[in-house]
Scaffold this active site. Structure first.
Site, PDB file in Angstrom:
ATOM      1  N   GLY A 126       0.647  -1.491   0.126  1.00 16.28           N
ATOM      2  CA  GLY A 126       0.082   0.072   0.068  1.00 16.28           C
ATOM      3  C   GLY A 126       0.822   1.283   0.029  1.00 16.28           C
TER       4      GLY A 126
ATOM      5  N   SER B  54       4.697  -5.763  -2.666  1.00 18.14           N
ATOM      6  CA  SER B  54       4.848  -4.363  -3.094  1.00 18.14           C
ATOM      7  C   SER B  54       5.639  -3.515  -2.007  1.00 18.14           C
ATOM      8  CB  SER B  54       3.294  -3.590  -3.438  1.00 18.14           C
ATOM      9  OG  SER B  54       3.790  -2.573  -4.121  1.00 18.14           O
TER      10      SER B  54
END
Length: 531
Positions: free
Chosen positions: A124, A202
């Site tokens: 995120g 990520s």
């Protein structure tokens, strides 16, 4: 433009309601008190717990007793997420340092205390996401790997990385404290502090890379799995962090030394100031990029190694799994940079690359054979731009890291893979490109790993079984190879031996990820900006 927009992706805030009904409450005795959990239909038990507390912009402190998150009394309640932009105030709290712990069914006997633990760190962009993000229910993964799965939360954005008069890496310290907390309680659930593997996607993978660069974190885990880490960005330099910090401080109605005023600020005031600094980051310091402009800092005290190709790696024996997906840059190119379904004229390719990379780097890319397009033709410029973005930010940067990990002072092994089958993540459901057959966009690996794909196809189910089988082997044996599955050769300094995960390919095309191109003929951002 391309560099600054790549990676602007976040996990959906909540995949399910605050409290999920379960039929049976389970209690377990821990050194910190009695833990109450809920038996899942998979057979796993889910425990929610507050692992630390923290005053605003101060280092967190590991909890000394077992408490449900947010002072809840219902063991089935899910923790509030950490404050973040574009989330309803009712869904977040600064009291957000929580873990969701998924414990597989245990067989009584000597083996009951030998469970491995997989700690998942959500993505995120370091400013959004939570342990309750879509697809992150760890019950199926815990059962499939016969391991404890811990999904943790850490402070985000300004409240984690822009302390007006404090340390810059609070979320890194939060993550370390979460692992320390787990080390105390895992024996009560059949695990042990010496058998922890970190995994994340990520920016979650970027957090793990930060921990790999932090000497004081080395004893906390034995191995790591990094999925789609945008390694091109590198860490922030202290000079860049100071620029961002000064800008953020200027947005606040308090002096940086006025702790009383800072403590009284509303969360929305802080988020608004963060939004302004985040939006201005690339104009303030071009090395930031909008994908993760505010991220962990190479501060020289906590985080001490660059962990990129510009300096020797610290010696370590930790084994790593390093994966990307086939089309990591798909959402950015087809939704952020050039939204819609209409093709982009071919003559847009070269100017976009020039705006992204600057004249010298762009010319080398355009002149190469890796991203072919006829500027006078009728081709869609998004096709080579997507391949370029995936290579530049993710795939080739990860491959370079793998070669450095195994050859530049490290003694650990690394296995490299590319997801060629995925499951469309909710963030990608409105992007036509990501729905095309054979396309695997950023985040489309998450539900495959967790075994939470709704109504999986045969190919998705097969890959979930393979990945969970390989992850179990990696947790247990520090090697993802399993009889009956294709041999996954470890990376070398000459060949990363990237394994296609799913699909029909027998090998991954090296393409521009050859050592002579990205990182050599064309510098990564961490090289170009001397981060």
């Amino acid at each position: 433009m391309l560099r600054s927009l790549l990676g602007v992706l976040s996990l959906s805030a909540f995949a399910h309601s605050r409290s999920v009904p379960r039929s049976t409450t389970i209690t377990s005795s821990t050194p910190l008190g009695t833990a109450q959990g809920i038996l899942d239909t998979s057979g796993a038990t889910r425990y929610a717990v507050r692992y630390a507390t923290a005053e605003r912009w101060q280092e967190s402190v590991v909890a000394t007793n077992w408490q449900l998150p947010n002072d809840f009394t219902d063991p089935g309640a899910l923790p509030l997420q950490c404050p973040q932009l574009d989330a309803d105030d009712s869904t977040f709290s600064e009291d957000c340092l929580s873990i969701l712990l998924y414990v597989p069914p245990r067989t009584p006997g000597p083996a009951a205390g030998n469970l491995n633990t997989l700690v998942w760190i959500h993505g995120g962009s370091f400013d959004s996401g939570s342990a309750t993000g879509t697809g992150l229910d760890g019950s199926n993964l815990a059962v499939a790997t016969n391991a404890i799965v811990a999904v943790l939360q850490y402070r985000l954005g300004a409240l984690a990385l822009l302390a007006p008069n404090g340390p810059p890496n609070l979320s890194v310290l939060d993550t370390m404290n979460a692992i320390k907390f787990l080390g105390q309680v895992l024996p009560s659930f059949g695990g042990t502090a010496s058998a922890i593997t970190l995994a994340g996607q990520s920016s979650g993978a970027g957090m793990i890379r930060t921990l790999l660069a932090t000497p004081s974190a080395q004893s906390l885990f034995k191995s790591a799995i990094l999925q789609s880490d945008p390694m091109d960005y590198g860490f922030l330099s202290t000079a860049t962090q100071t620029i961002l910090q000064d800008n953020f401080n200027s947005q606040l109605p308090c002096a940086a030394t006025n702790t009383s005023c800072l403590s009284s600020l509303s969360v929305n005031t802080i988020l608004s100031a963060y939004s302004n600094t985040n939006s201005a980051a690339t104009s303030l310091a071009p090395s930031t990029g909008l994908g993760e402009p505010i991220r962990p800092v190479l501060d020289g005290t906590l985080v001490t190694s660059r962990l990129d190709s510009t300096a020797p790696f610290p010696a370590t024996s930790k084994p790593l799994l390093l994966t990307t997906v086939l089309n990591d840059a798909g959402p950015t190119i087809y939704n952020v940079l050039f939204p819609g379904t209409s093709p982009v004229p071919a003559d847009f390719f070269a100017p976009t690359v020039e705006e992204t990379l600057g004249d010298e780097r762009a010319q080398t890319v355009v002149d190469s054979s890796y991203y072919p397009i006829d500027p006078n033709g009728d081709e869609d410029a998004r096709v080579p731009l997507q391949l370029l973005g995936t290579d530049y930010i993710w795939r080739c940067a990860v491959w370079t890291f793998a070669r450095e990990w195994v050859g530049n002072g490290a003694t650990g092994l690394a296995w490299v893979g590319v997801f060629e089958v995925g499951a469309t993540y909710p963030d990608n459901e409105d992007i036509p490109y990501c729905l095309e057959e054979g396309v695997v966009c950023h985040e489309d690996d998450i539900e495959i790993v967790f075994g939470t794909v709704p109504s999986p196809t045969a190919a998705q189910a097969a890959l979930t079984l393979e990945i969970q089988t390989r992850y179990r082997a990696f947790l247990e044996n520090a090697d993802p190879n399993v009889p009956g599955l294709a041999t996954w050769s470890p990376a070398t300094t000459d060949d990363v031996n990237a394994l296609p995960l799913g699909g029909n390919a027998t090998a991954v095309d090296v393409g521009a990820c050859t050592p002579s191109f990205w990182g050599d003929a064309v510098q990564y951002d961490y090289q170009f900006y001397d981060i």
